[in-house]
Design a protein around this motif. Structure first.
Motif, short mmCIF file in Angstrom:
data_model
loop_
_atom_site.label_atom_id
_atom_site.label_comp_id
_atom_site.label_asym_id
_atom_site.label_seq_id
_atom_site.Cartn_x
_atom_site.Cartn_y
_atom_site.Cartn_z
N ALA A 168 33.69 21.29 -34.41
CA ALA A 168 32.86 22.02 -34.19
C ALA A 168 31.16 21.40 -33.73
O ALA A 168 30.92 21.36 -33.15
N VAL A 169 30.95 20.03 -34.11
CA VAL A 169 29.71 19.86 -34.36
C VAL A 169 29.75 18.89 -32.84
O VAL A 169 28.53 18.90 -31.84
N ALA A 170 31.11 18.18 -32.65
CA ALA A 170 31.30 17.40 -30.83
C ALA A 170 30.65 18.59 -30.02
O ALA A 170 30.37 18.14 -29.05
N ALA A 171 32.04 19.98 -30.49
CA ALA A 171 31.73 20.73 -29.41
C ALA A 171 30.46 21.49 -29.21
O ALA A 171 29.48 21.41 -28.08
N GLU A 172 29.39 21.49 -30.24
CA GLU A 172 28.06 21.78 -30.58
C GLU A 172 27.58 20.82 -29.34
O GLU A 172 26.19 20.86 -28.79
N LEU A 173 27.30 19.48 -29.95
CA LEU A 173 26.21 18.92 -29.06
C LEU A 173 26.61 18.44 -27.96
O LEU A 173 26.61 18.21 -26.70
N PHE A 174 28.46 18.78 -27.43
CA PHE A 174 28.67 18.59 -26.08
C PHE A 174 27.53 20.04 -25.15
O PHE A 174 27.07 19.91 -23.83
N VAL A 175 27.97 21.29 -25.69
CA VAL A 175 26.77 22.89 -24.95
C VAL A 175 25.23 22.00 -25.39
O VAL A 175 25.17 22.49 -24.19
N HIS A 176 24.80 21.60 -26.25
CA HIS A 176 23.58 21.55 -26.31
C HIS A 176 22.83 20.18 -24.94
O HIS A 176 22.41 19.98 -24.29
N VAL A 177 24.11 19.23 -24.56
CA VAL A 177 23.27 18.16 -23.49
C VAL A 177 23.91 18.77 -22.31
O VAL A 177 23.27 18.56 -21.48
N ALA A 178 24.84 19.81 -22.10
CA ALA A 178 25.18 20.30 -21.34
C ALA A 178 24.23 21.40 -20.39
O ALA A 178 23.58 21.05 -19.67
N ARG A 179 23.27 21.96 -21.54
CA ARG A 179 22.11 22.62 -21.48
C ARG A 179 20.95 21.79 -21.13
O ARG A 179 19.96 22.03 -20.17
N LEU A 180 21.12 20.29 -22.00
CA LEU A 180 19.78 19.56 -21.46
C LEU A 180 20.21 18.77 -19.95
O LEU A 180 18.95 18.88 -19.12
N THR A 181 21.26 18.65 -19.74
CA THR A 181 21.70 17.80 -18.73
C THR A 181 22.27 18.84 -17.11
O THR A 181 21.82 18.14 -16.03
N GLY A 182 22.25 19.68 -17.66
CA GLY A 182 22.80 20.50 -16.42
C GLY A 182 24.10 20.26 -16.41
O GLY A 182 25.13 20.60 -14.59
#
Length: 679
Positions: A538-552
């Motif tokens: 879950a924490v890895a997935a949350e980081l991926f969401v965050h980075v996705a929305r930061l980087t597009g």
């Protein structure tokens, strides 16, 4: 007998180096011997701060006759669960399937091919507690291996198949149920203990991930469940009323009697939870807990180079909790004429509340207590500070619990997040600096050639990094960036995310706990449920969401969604065990929200805008700072591109769901805009 544990970096393994048991550390040597001699492997898993691990070691592993049986019939392997959480996870799943429960010390019997065929936790030296003696268990298992080999191997094959099936639990899915977080919240309300806080009955563990989920919700009733829990814990014996810091769990439903070990991972997470609760309420109790807990961490767990050690033992002088409990006469001796008032505050009686002695608690109603004793609140605070200082000085003269001085990357990530969150919310730059020092320690000692290591001990980094190391450290770096807006931490987070994507995922879009180029266990574990730490999936997935929305890079968000969407039904049935998954699902369900602050970081006007961003409830937003459109971060973060100051003034750009407002230069306007978005 070769002493194979004396050179190990784990304090827990070294604690067993003088046992008459012929221990091996985890590795191929033990299993090769088991194959050569046609013996099963006895796997014993524990950790240094575990009270019952010490009990079983003293009763059984130090006993010559028990050791003789172990050495004659088995190849014996000792594992520190904190050093090898991947090994622990695989075989704990087996023990839970065998027995319906789990815990440490954990004892598992394996074939020479590492397949489990029997498992349990603590075994006493004699028949007691409704459990057979350890010697009796050993003799029965040795007999079964000799005389009923087919039955044993059949059991091992069935368990191996079961463990392989767990790999596919919550298979990747593309669909998210928009109603799931609200429905899970209703289930949490049903499980909530409205009197004492927490969920369910004894024993009670701090519900770290659920508290985070609740504090991020808009409903006042959700946040109230978190506040009740946090206040009851802070007033109870699970919290060290003298020296700060929390024990691992409470054996009762009232948070009174702790299991006295104090772990870095609990305290790091609770710093974040109390900081967020303080941001909601400005409750001085929360600030006091944060300050005292950080004081304890720096005083008792801080490595001089900047990392944090793992834990303090539950035992001292061979007795659980001896360091922390008090007898009534000590208060009379130390506090003199104020002893009666202090005893009332701390709940001290002649009878005691723990085996004739006292675990200190705190009075519920500060104002009522002060009023009864004719004190103003600030006068009460002065007395409490004086009492604690006197008690702490007296306690320092006692024999201290043992220290587990290994430094674990993932746990340091949680501590880093807690320190950064506390510094951001309380406006304490020194706390942010402590988080920064921890990040630098990890980067200098545990980050080598673009990969993390899991543990630092004996002056060297060891064991290739696990998903929890990348995910929890990434979580800490994100918190540090939000507290400092120093781009180096965000850039390192992007590197960690790249490694996760390359080595910890597969084509199905799930996250594994071990890297694809790491040691191959009998199954490749996945962390789906929260334990004392959040589920790494879950924490890895949350980081991926965050980075996705930061980087597009929305391919990252698609992977994150696939990793958690299939767990929705499980999260609804058991929300108290999947709080981190619920938080990630909530993030995915929220439309993209971005806040960019543009301006010279040395300009006070820029700092004012940044402070507004840091103080507002933005649990599902991405935030970034740049000094202008040419800032290096603008190349990596599309929502910074083309953004500039307005008429020479620092400006904030707020966007949601693809729609951006006009840039804001007034801090008051920005605060109102962010509050409106949050509601």
């Amino acid at each position: 007998m070769a002493n194979r544990l004396s050179a190990e970096s784990s304090p827990y393994l070294r604690q067993h180096q003088d046992n008459p048991v012929d221990w091996y550390p985890w590795g191929s040597e033990a299993f090769e011997r088991a194959k050569r001699e046609d013996k099963p492997v006895l796997l014993s898993v524990g950790y240094s701060a575990c009270h019952w691990c010490h009990v079983m070691a003293h009763e059984s592993f130090e006993d010559v006759e028990t050791a003789r049986l172990m050495n004659e019939y088995f190849v014996n392997v000792k594992v520190d669960r904190e050093e090898r959480p991947d090994v622990d996870s695989v075989y704990m799943n087996a023990v839970q399937a065998f027995t319906g429960a789990g815990g440490w010390p954990m004892t598992v019997l394996l074939t020479p091919q590492a397949e489990p065929f029997f498992g349990g936790t603590y075994f006493p030296p004699d028949n007691r507690y409704g459990r057979p003696s350890f010697r009796r268990v050993l003799e029965a298992l040795a007999s079964a291996w000799r005389e009923r080999r087919d039955e044993v191997l059949g059991s091992a094959e069935q368990m191996h198949a079961y463990l392989r099936g767990l790999e596919k639990a919550g298979e990747a899915s593309e669909e998210l149920d928009a109603n799931l977080p609200s429905e899970a919240l209703e289930e949490l309300r049903r499980q909530f203990d409205g009197v004492h806080g927490g969920f369910g009955s004894a024993p009670k563990f701090p519900p770290h991930s659920v508290l985070r989920f609740l504090l991020a919700r808009a409903e006042e009733s959700a946040r109230e469940m978190a506040h009740v829990t946090l206040r009851r814990m802070a007033k109870g014996g699970i919290y060290d009323q003298v020296g700060g810091g929390f024990a691992r769990y409470s054996v009762d439903e009232r948070w009174l009697v702790p299991h006295f070990e104090k772990m870095l991972y609990d305290n790091g997470q609770l710093l974040s939870r109390y900081s967020e609760a303080y941001r909601h309420s400005a409750d001085p109790l929360y600030e006091e807990v944060i300050d005292a807990t950080i004081g304890w961490m720096l005083r008792e767990l801080r490595d001089p180079q900047g990392g944090f050690y793992s834990a303090l033992d539950a035992d001292s002088e061979g007795e659980e909790g001896r360091f922390y409990v008090w007898e009534e006469p000590a208060f009379e001796l130390l506090l003199g004429e104020e002893a009666a008032m202090a005893k009332e505050w701390f709940g001290v009686t002649s009878e005691g509340n723990f085996e004739g002695r006292n675990i200190l608690t705190a009075a519920d109603d500060e104002e009522g207590f002060a009023r009864r004793h004719g004190l103003a609140l600030d006068e009460l605070e002065e007395r409490l500070a004086r009492w604690r200082a006197l008690l702490l000085a007296a306690r320092k003269e006692r024999v201290r619990p043992g220290l587990d001085d290994k430094i674990i990357t993932s746990w340091n990530g949680l501590a880093m997040a807690g320190l950064a969150d506390a510094g951001r919310v309380l406006h304490r730059p020194e706390y942010v600096e402590h988080a920064r020092r921890t990040a630098r320690f990890v980067r200098s000692n545990l980050w080598q050639e673009g990969r993390l290591f899991h543990v630092y001990g004996g002056g060297r980094a060891q064991i290739p990094g696990l998903l929890e190391d990348y995910a929890f450290l990434g979580h800490g770096l994100l918190a540090l960036y939000h507290a400092s807006f120093e781009e180096e931490w965000l850039l390192w987070l992007l590197e960690l995310t790249h490694v996760i994507g390359r080595h910890f995922t597969d084509e199905r879009g799930v996250f594994f706990s071990t890297p694809d180029d790491g040691e191959a266990l009998i199954v490749r574990p996945r962390g789906i449920s929260d334990s004392a730490v959040p589920a790494d999936n879950a924490v890895a997935a949350e980081l991926f969401v965050h980075v996705a929305r930061l980087t597009g890079d929305f391919e990252l968000e698609r992977l994150a969604q696939r990793a958690v969407a299939g767990l929705g039904a499980l999260a609804l049935r058991h929300p108290s065990g999947l709080g981190a998954t619920l938080t990630t699902i909530e993030f995915l369900l929220h439309p993209p929200r971005e806040v960019a602050v543009i301006g010279d970081p040395l300009d006070e006007a820029t700092q004012m805008l940044l402070r507004i961003v840091q103080q507002q409830p933005l649990p599902y937003a991405v935030v970034a700072h740049a000094d202008g459109p040419q800032h290096p971060l603008a190349e990596r973060l599309p929502f910074l591109q083309g953004r500039d100051t307005v008429d020479g003034k620092p400006a904030a750009y707020v966007c949601e769901g693809g729609t951006c407002r006009l840039p804001l230069t007034d801090p008051g306007d920005l605060a109102r805009e962010l509050v409106e978005q949050a509601t």
